[in-house]
Structures are given as structure tokens and as C-alpha cells.
Design a protein around this motif. Structure first.
Motif, PDB file in Angstrom:
ATOM      1  N   SER A  45       1.082  -1.530  -0.052  1.00 30.70           N
ATOM      2  CA  SER A  45       0.144   0.054  -0.155  1.00 30.70           C
ATOM      3  C   SER A  45       1.067   1.416  -0.172  1.00 30.70           C
ATOM      4  O   SER A  45       1.944   1.604   0.326  1.00 30.70           O
ATOM      5  N   ARG A  46       0.501   2.654  -0.183  1.00 27.02           N
ATOM      6  CA  ARG A  46       1.168   3.674  -0.612  1.00 27.02           C
ATOM      7  C   ARG A  46       0.538   4.592   0.289  1.00 27.02           C
ATOM      8  O   ARG A  46       1.230   5.353   1.560  1.00 27.02           O
ATOM      9  N   ASP A  47      -0.744   4.420   0.879  1.00 27.71           N
ATOM     10  CA  ASP A  47      -1.469   4.830   1.598  1.00 27.71           C
ATOM     11  C   ASP A  47      -2.199   4.329   3.021  1.00 27.71           C
ATOM     12  O   ASP A  47      -2.344   5.457   3.902  1.00 27.71           O
ATOM     13  N   GLY A  48      -1.773   3.586   3.028  1.00 29.41           N
ATOM     14  CA  GLY A  48      -2.201   2.986   4.345  1.00 29.41           C
ATOM     15  C   GLY A  48      -3.585   2.165   4.105  1.00 29.41           C
ATOM     16  O   GLY A  48      -3.778   1.667   4.842  1.00 29.41           O
ATOM     17  N   THR A  49      -4.300   3.002   3.751  1.00 28.73           N
ATOM     18  CA  THR A  49      -5.564   2.467   3.150  1.00 28.73           C
ATOM     19  C   THR A  49      -6.001   1.794   2.370  1.00 28.73           C
ATOM     20  O   THR A  49      -7.204   0.224   2.464  1.00 28.73           O
ATOM     21  N   ASN A  50      -5.391   1.743   1.202  1.00 31.75           N
ATOM     22  CA  ASN A  50      -6.020   0.714   0.033  1.00 31.75           C
ATOM     23  C   ASN A  50      -4.714   0.159  -0.355  1.00 31.75           C
ATOM     24  O   ASN A  50      -3.343   0.421  -0.379  1.00 31.75           O
ATOM     25  N   TRP A  51      -4.973  -1.123  -0.790  1.00 36.61           N
ATOM     26  CA  TRP A  51      -3.675  -2.651  -0.746  1.00 36.61           C
ATOM     27  C   TRP A  51      -4.369  -2.833  -1.657  1.00 36.61           C
ATOM     28  O   TRP A  51      -5.429  -3.007  -2.365  1.00 36.61           O
ATOM     29  N   PHE A  52      -2.726  -3.202  -2.337  1.00 41.63           N
ATOM     30  CA  PHE A  52      -2.982  -4.276  -3.826  1.00 41.63           C
ATOM     31  C   PHE A  52      -2.267  -5.633  -2.889  1.00 41.63           C
ATOM     32  O   PHE A  52      -1.152  -5.611  -2.509  1.00 41.63           O
ATOM     33  N   LEU A  53      -2.277  -6.621  -3.476  1.00 36.92           N
ATOM     34  CA  LEU A  53      -2.101  -8.267  -3.272  1.00 36.92           C
ATOM     35  C   LEU A  53      -1.622  -8.378  -4.567  1.00 36.92           C
ATOM     36  O   LEU A  53      -1.402  -8.182  -5.567  1.00 36.92           O
ATOM     37  N   VAL A  54       0.264  -8.983  -4.344  1.00 36.90           N
ATOM     38  CA  VAL A  54       0.298 -10.026  -5.436  1.00 36.90           C
ATOM     39  C   VAL A  54      -0.193 -11.549  -5.475  1.00 36.90           C
ATOM     40  O   VAL A  54       0.554 -11.837  -4.210  1.00 36.90           O
TER      41      VAL A  54
END
Ligand SMILES: [Zn+2]
Length: 309
Positions: A45-54
Motif C-alpha cells: 500500500s502507498r496510503d495505508g488505506t488501500n492495499w494491493f495483493l500480489v
């Protein structure tokens, strides 16, 4: 800033594997919770709120429940911080977890056309309806910016690149639904914060470290790298199987041209093994293999390990 959480570090089967009586699996079942590991995936995450998974491992439901950063926001009846999932290959341990995200929350799947073709050809993945879950093709050597569910930009740049590897084993000897050759079957990712410029690499499947790959990752602040086997023939030597690491598209940690030797002169600040098979003796703390790995500056992360860049 980039925040990364290791959701799991194990290869297919996890630690312990349901049907395995190898020394690592026995120990993991015998009061050594630190040795238990789910199948490889990270969240960033960059903003700590929205996350991406690999990747979406078969353990994804358990990983989402165990990771507070990925819990629904307070006061929301239906919500998930997971904005998207980037798939680096079509193996079972990279895609099966998608079936645990079929409850109607919006997110995007980013994958090469060869992996998207696998999803299309297996109708069970239709439980992820296109109205909620967009499937977005990604291309080799073409950077993209994953989007947030509201369509806003994430401020993250992801560059997919080809690494030496193998196609999904369940398609061996069969026609690939995308046809043609295997370019795009195994991807590495360079993931960067577009504002700070901080970046890291995710390369959890890789058959060998080529000069081209060395040039790409030299000097990187952080690399997650394929740690499937300690030595190429360890499954055969342990009586666990008939496949070598190479035949499965995975480099060894040790030996000439192994990962540890190949990375020795690359000046990488933090080197983290992922996708570690339960046959790998380096799981065992204080083993000769673990000591050698740590002396060379590598680590094996526990589930939930958080890294900031
Ligand atoms: Zn085992």
C-alpha cells in the motif's frame, strides 16, 4: 512511502502441508507455531488505506483474517481495503484464493493475457462477476498504475517483466488456453511509489538469474525472491517426489548459480526469500542451511512481517 505485509512465505502446500511427514512439517505440527507458514503472497500500500495483493494464494481467506490492515473499515457494513490483485502466474498457489473473494466487493485483477485466458477457460472463476471485478490485462515491460475502487489513481507504478520460468504444471502437455508459446507465463514485478520513487521487486518464481535480471535488480532496496528449494534435487533426495527444482521452473538457494551466489555482488539492501517449499531445510532455525542463508544477508519472513520503504 510503501508499506508491505508478507501474507505468507511458503510454496504450494504451505507449512505444514496436509499430507507431508517431512522433518519440517512434523516440527511445524509439534508445538512450533513460528514454523507454520501460509502460501506465498504479499500485500502492499502507498496510503495505508488501500492495499494491493500480489497473487491470491489458496490461504487467502486465512491471510485476510489474520492481517488487521486488510480488515473492513470500521462502520462499514460491506468493505475491504483490497483494491486489486496482481497475478504473476497461473499456478494454483497464485490464483486459487480468488475464489475466496466472491462476496461482491469491487476490486481489479491485473494479469497477463495468458493468465487471464486460464481464468476465462475455467468457468468457476465466473463467480467473480465482471460488474464488480474488472479483469485488466497487463503487458511485459509496460508499466501501469493500478486504480482504486473509486477509479482514482493509486500513485503506484507497477512494471511487469519476463523472468525464466515454467507454465502452470496442470497445463503441462496440454494446449494452453491462450495458445502459442510461454512468454508471459512467469512475471516479476517492480513496484514503485510514484511520489517518493521508492521501489522493490517481487520475483517469487524464477528458474535462473540471468545477466539481464542482475542488471535490473542491482542496487535495489528490497527484493522478494524465489526460495523454493535449497538444492535442486532435494525432493528426490528426501523421497518426497520425482521433480527437481529446475523442472518446476525454480532456482535453488544454494550452489553454483543458485540465488545466494547470484545475488552476492548485487548490492541489494534487503533480500527476502518467498515461495519456500516445506522440503527446504532452511526453514529450520539453527540449521546449517539457515545459518548460511543469514550469513549471506537473506531472511525468511514470518507471516505478517511488515516492511516499510
Ligand atoms: Zn513437508
Amino acid at each position: 512511502m510503501l508499506r508491505i505485509v508478507v501474507l505468507g512465505a511458503a510454496a504450494g502446500g504451505g507449512v505444514p502441508q496436509w499430507n507431508c511427514g517431512c522433518p519440517v512439517c512434523i516440527k511445524a505440527r509439534s508445538g512450533n507455531p513460528a514454523l507454520v507458514s501460509t502460501q506465498a503472497s504479499i500485500a502492499f500500500s502507498r496510503d495505508g488505506t488501500n492495499w494491493f495483493l500480489v497473487n491470491a494464494s489458496p490461504d487467502l481467506r486465512q491471510q485476510l483474517n489474520a492481517t488487521r490492515q486488510l480488515h473492513p473499515a470500521g462502520g462499514r457494513l460491506r468493505h475491504s481495503p483490497v483494491a486489486g490483485i496482481i497475478l504473476t502466474n497461473g499456478e494454483v498457489d497464485a490464483v486459487a484464493g480468488l475464489l475466496s473473494m466472491r462476496e461482491g466487493s469491487p476490486f481489479s485483477i491485473y494479469a497477463h493475457e495468458r493468465v487471464l485466458a486460464i481464468l476465462r477457460s475455467n468457468s468457476i472463476f465466473n463467480v467473480l462477476g465482471e460488474q464488480n471485478v474488472a479483469r485488466r490485462p497487463i503487458e511485459i515491460d509496460r508499466p501501469f498504475e493500478p486504480v482504486l475502487p473509486d477509479g482514482l489513481r493509486s500513485g503506484i507504478e507497477v512494471l511487469p517483466f519476463e523472468v525464466p520460468g515454467k507454465g502452470a504444471w496442470y497445463l503441462e502437455g496440454k494446449a494452453h488456453p491462450a495458445g502459442g508459446e510461454g512468454v508471459g507465463d512467469t512475471l516479476g514485478l517492480r513496484i514503485a511509489d510514484k511520489t517518493s520513487g521508492q521501489y522493490f521487486y517481487f520475483i517469487a518464481a524464477c528458474a535462473r538469474v540471468t545477466d539481464e535480471l542482475k542488471g535490473r535488480i542491482r542496487g535495489a532496496p528490497l527484493v522478494f525472491f524465489d526460495g523454493t528449494v535449497w538444492r535442486d534435487d532435494e525432493l528426490i533426495a528426501a523421497g518426497l517426489g520425482r521433480k527437481t527444482g529446475q523442472s518446476m521452473g525454480h532456482i535453488s538457494m544454494s550452489g553454483d548459480h543458485g540465488a545466494i551466489e547470484s545475488f552476492a555482488e548485487l548490492d541489494i539492501a534487503r533480500k527476502v526469500f518467498l515461495h519456500i517449499n516445506n522440503s527446504n531445510p532452511a526453514w529450520l532455525k539453527d540449521s546449517d542451511e539457515r545459518n548460511a542463508l543469514e550469513r549471506a544477508g537473506w531472511e525468511i519472513p514470518a507471516d505478517g512481517t511488515e516492511i516499510m520503504l
